[in-house]
Structures are given as C-alpha cells and as structure tokens.
Design an enzyme around this catalytic site. Structure first.
Site, PDB file in Angstrom:
ATOM      1  N   TYR A 162     -11.794  -0.975 -12.767  1.00 25.06           N
ATOM      2  CA  TYR A 162     -11.059  -1.202 -11.512  1.00 25.06           C
ATOM      3  C   TYR A 162     -10.985   0.087 -10.701  1.00 25.06           C
ATOM      4  CZ  TYR A 162      -7.078  -1.356  -8.350  1.00 25.06           C
ATOM      5  OH  TYR A 162      -6.281  -1.221  -7.236  1.00 25.06           O
ATOM      6  N   SER A 163     -10.483   1.165 -11.319  1.00 24.76           N
ATOM      7  CA  SER A 163     -10.270   2.378 -10.516  1.00 24.76           C
ATOM      8  C   SER A 163     -11.604   2.983 -10.084  1.00 24.76           C
ATOM      9  CB  SER A 163      -9.378   3.378 -11.232  1.00 24.76           C
ATOM     10  OG  SER A 163      -9.833   3.639 -12.527  1.00 24.76           O
ATOM     11  N   ILE A 184       0.267  -7.602  -1.530  1.00 24.04           N
ATOM     12  CA  ILE A 184       0.570  -6.584  -0.507  1.00 24.04           C
ATOM     13  C   ILE A 184       0.098  -7.062   0.867  1.00 24.04           C
ATOM     14  CG2 ILE A 184       0.358  -4.155   0.148  1.00 24.04           C
ATOM     15  CD1 ILE A 184      -0.452  -3.596  -2.808  1.00 24.04           C
ATOM     16  N   THR A 193      -6.018   3.248  -3.840  1.00 23.50           N
ATOM     17  CA  THR A 193      -5.017   3.453  -4.888  1.00 23.50           C
ATOM     18  C   THR A 193      -5.048   4.883  -5.428  1.00 23.50           C
ATOM     19  OG1 THR A 193      -4.571   2.872  -7.202  1.00 23.50           O
ATOM     20  CG2 THR A 193      -6.763   2.416  -6.443  1.00 23.50           C
ATOM     21  N   ASP A 194      -3.902   5.339  -5.924  1.00 21.60           N
ATOM     22  CA  ASP A 194      -3.848   6.664  -6.571  1.00 21.60           C
ATOM     23  C   ASP A 194      -4.607   6.674  -7.899  1.00 21.60           C
ATOM     24  OD1 ASP A 194      -2.091   5.158  -8.134  1.00 21.60           O
ATOM     25  OD2 ASP A 194      -0.471   6.635  -8.102  1.00 21.60           O
ATOM     26  N   GLU A 195      -4.988   5.480  -8.390  1.00 17.61           N
ATOM     27  CA  GLU A 195      -5.690   5.432  -9.683  1.00 17.61           C
ATOM     28  C   GLU A 195      -7.060   6.091  -9.613  1.00 17.61           C
ATOM     29  OE1 GLU A 195      -5.401   1.860 -11.954  1.00 17.61           O
ATOM     30  OE2 GLU A 195      -3.569   1.282 -10.918  1.00 17.61           O
ATOM     31  N   LYS A 204     -12.736   1.158  -7.042  1.00 17.25           N
ATOM     32  CA  LYS A 204     -11.985   1.589  -5.857  1.00 17.25           C
ATOM     33  C   LYS A 204     -12.460   2.984  -5.421  1.00 17.25           C
ATOM     34  CE  LYS A 204      -9.018  -0.354  -4.080  1.00 17.25           C
ATOM     35  NZ  LYS A 204      -8.977  -1.440  -3.054  1.00 17.25           N
ATOM     36  N   LYS A 254     -10.507 -15.126   0.205  1.00 16.04           N
ATOM     37  CA  LYS A 254     -11.252 -16.109  -0.601  1.00 16.04           C
ATOM     38  C   LYS A 254     -10.327 -17.060  -1.359  1.00 16.04           C
ATOM     39  CE  LYS A 254     -14.564 -15.955  -4.458  1.00 16.04           C
ATOM     40  NZ  LYS A 254     -15.236 -15.026  -5.399  1.00 16.04           N
TER      41      LYS A 254
END
Ligand code: NAD
Ligand code: TYD
Length: 337
Positions: A150-151, A12, A125-127, A154, A34
């Site tokens: 992950y979520s 993205i 994110t929407d997660e 975030k 990185k």
C-alpha cells in the site's frame, strides 16, 4: 470552483464532498467513484439531492471515462482520493492496490495533461516515509521509504504526480496526511474496527505488542487541510498534514474502551502484521506557514464524537459489515489468534 473528486464515496472523500457543499468551498462537485467494497453511496446521502452535485460510477483505470467527464464538466481541479487504502488488504492481495493506486493515478494524470487541467491535488499519506525513528518528526524532505505494498503504491504515485509538474508543468500539489479517524470510516482500520468490536462486546485484536505509534487526525481537520492546500498551496509542492497527536495503539484502544464503557479484558494480543512500521510522526509546519491551517479537534473529543456516531448508525455498520467484510475478517484475523 468546480471540483472533480475521485473516491468521493469513501471515508475521507465523502467528508470532503459534504463539507465542500455545506461550507460553499465549491460551486459544483462531481464525484467519480467505482464503488468498491469501501465506496458507499449512503456516505453521500446528505448531498445527494443537491443540484450542484453529480455522481458518476466509474473506474479511474478507465481513461476514456475520465476524459469524457473532463470534457463534459470542465472542472477547475481534480481532488484525487480514490485508492485501495488498507495496508492489511495490500499484504494479502497487492495486485488491485498497485493497479488502482499507481496505474489509476497515471491514467488520471495523463487525462489531466491532455485536457490542460488547471489544478490536480493528489491525496497521499505519511506512510510513504516508512517508520520514523524517535525522536525525529518527518518533514516533506524526509526520504521516501515505504514498507508495505500500500505505502509503496502511494509513494510511487506521489513521485509520478510530482513528475507531471516537473516534466509537463501540470499544476500538481501532494498532501501527505497521518492516520484519519471519524464518522463513516469503514471498520477495517484500527479505530472503527475497535469501536465496532467494543460495541458488540467482541475481542479487540492488537497486533504484536501494541506499542506501535501513529499520529491521529480528525477527518474534518484533514479535509480543511486539503481546502487550504487547494487554495494556498504551491504547484509542485508536498504538504504534510498531521494531527499533533502521537499515541501508541494500546493507548488508543484503552481510550476507546473507557469512552465506550467496556472492559479492558476485551483487549487481545494477536500475531503482528508483517513489515509493520513501528512509528509515524510528522511535522505540519509547511502547510501552517503557507495557509495558517492547524488541526482543531482534540483527540478525546473526536473519539467521543466518533463512538457516538457508530452507536447512532448501527444500521450503516451492519450493512457495511455484511458479505465481503466477513470474508476479509476471517482471512485477516482467524490465522492470527
Ligand atoms: P476509502 O477506502 O474509505 O475510500 C476509497 C474510495 O475510492 C472508495 O469510495 C472506493 O470506491 C474508491 N475507489 C477505489 N478504487 C477505485 C477505482 N479504481 N476507481 C474509482 N474509485 C475507486 O479510503 P479513505 O480512507 O477515504 O482514503 C482516501 C485517500 O486518502 C486515499 O488515497 C488514501 O491513500 C488517503 N489517506 C488515507 C488515510 C486514512 O487514514 N484513511 C490517511 C492518509 C491518506
Ligand atoms: P491501520 O488503521 O490499518 O492504519 P495503518 O496501518 O495505515 O497505520 O492500523 C493502525 C495501527 O493499528 C497499525 O499500527 C496497525 C494497528 N492495528 C492493530 O493493532 N489491529 C488491527 O486490527 C488493525 C486494523 C490495526
């Protein structure tokens, strides 16, 4: 506007950088990345020779390197994409995900605060909302209830970024987008993995019953939403960014096979992902009210353009699938089948 873009060599971020320079949203763009397995300088090749463009290979966890670039470049804004972005990798190996996504964001926020940065856009994110029961669509006040490492990383970094607005008056805006698809996406996520396997006549691994629902957003629509949030968003606010396109995974896979001219017999049901969120769904109304932004790309057209890109860029796909990708593929899929 001068932008410092973290993670600008990823899927993205690189689209954002190409658009920022092509459509003159920015007078200068400095990419800070990185180059992990997901970062790829080939994604920035279309802008590599431009005088307004600079690339710096560095880690967002390196506070000294972040401070140096802020002093050298004096950007008007940081647009923060850099992250470990894959749920399955975060399940196999959460440590680098927490490090980069939470501590890396903390390092950037601290450097931004000390420097007196004017604008910080945190790409999320929407997660972070977790699974949304039917018939609800999450708005920005929906509780944060992340399910995967992950979520959760975030969600933690979103709250930390917002705390820098509340506590230090750093001008932070958070965007929460749904599942992106489009050219240059690393073939570990659903759409590029299924396209890549379909083009190679390999099985398409569907987790569980395949009836999990995701909202699909074309990557250029997402980048336009970030430009809109940068230009018209308010400090301390969160903006959802969805594609108005909710589909069960098996429907997405069927459309890929049909569009690619491949048989549905390639669909293979495999063991489900642990903690798998059943449904993501969100409303965009707040960003549309603030900026007029709306997603433009029709899903079937976006999918056809994406499949064509993967057909036309077999060398790119072959290079990113060599080496480390094969090890991850075996780790994630061999025990599932
Ligand atoms: P990606 O995995 O394609 O790219 C991530 C980029 O970050 C890579 O270039 C990588 O080299 C860089 N990076 C990773 N760790 C770094 C570190 N410690 N220091 C500096 N650079 C580092 O990810 P993407 O899909 O382009 O996602 C970009 C952002 O958008 C992420 O923050 C992600 O959480 C968010 N997002 C993604 C989606 C999606 O569907 N892909 C949806 C909503 C939000
Ligand atoms: P993914 O692209 O990993 O995004 P996220 O988990 O962040 O939403 O997965 C999208 C959906 O596709 C999710 O429900 C998991 C499912 N999926 C499969 O069924 N098979 C796969 O091989 C992958 C990568 C995902």
């Amino acid at each position: 506007m001068k932008l410092l873009v973290t993670g600008g060599a990823g899927f993205i971020g690189s689209c954002f950088v190409r658009m920022a320079l092509r459509e003159k949203h920015a007078a200068r763009v400095v990419v800070y990345d990185k180059l992990t397995y997901a970062g790829n300088l080939e994604n920035l090749q279309p802008v590599a020779g431009r005088p307004e463009f600079r690339f710096i290979q560095a880690d967002i966890l390196d506070g000294n390197a972040v401070e140096s670039v802020l002093h050298e470049e004096s950007p008007d804004a940081i647009v923060h994409f850099a992250a470990e972005s894959h749920v399955d990798r975060s399940i196999h190996s959460p440590a680098p995900v927490i490090e980069t996504n939470f501590n890396g964001t903390f390092t950037l926020l601290e450097a931004a605060r000390r420097f007196g940065l004017k604008r910080f856009l945190h790409v999320s994110t929407d997660e972070v909302y977790g699974s949304i029961p039917e018939p609800l669509d999450a708005d920005e006040n929906y509780p944060v209830r992340a399910s995967s490492p992950y979520s959760a990383s975030k969600a933690g970094s979103d709250l930390l970024a917002l705390s820098y607005f509340t506590t230090y008056k750093l001008n932070v805006t958070v965007t929460r987008a749904s599942n992106n698809y489009g050219p240059y996406q690393f073939p570990e996520k659903l759409i590029p993995l299924m396209i890549s396997n379909a083009l190679d006549d390999k099985p398409l691994p569907i987790y569980g019953d395949g009836l999990q629902v995701r909202d699909w957003l074309y990557v250029e629509d997402h980048c336009n939403a970030i430009f809109a949030a940068l230009e018209k968003g308010s400090p301390g606010e969160v903006y959802n960014v969805g594609g108005n396109c909710s589909l069960p995974n098996i429907e997405v896979v069927r459309r890929i096979l049909n569009a690619a001219g491949k048989p549905e017999s390639l669909m293979t049901y495999v063991t489900d992902r642990p903690g798998h969120d059943r449904r993501y769904a969100l409303t965009n109304e707040k960003l549309t009210r603030a900026s007029g932004w709306r997603p433009q790309m029709d899903f079937n057209e976006g999918l056809a353009a994406t499949i064509q890109w993967y057909r036309d860029n077999r060398d790119w796909v072959a290079r990113v699938k060599s080496g480390e990708y094969q090890r991850f593929y075996e780790l994630n899929y061999t025990s599932r089948s």
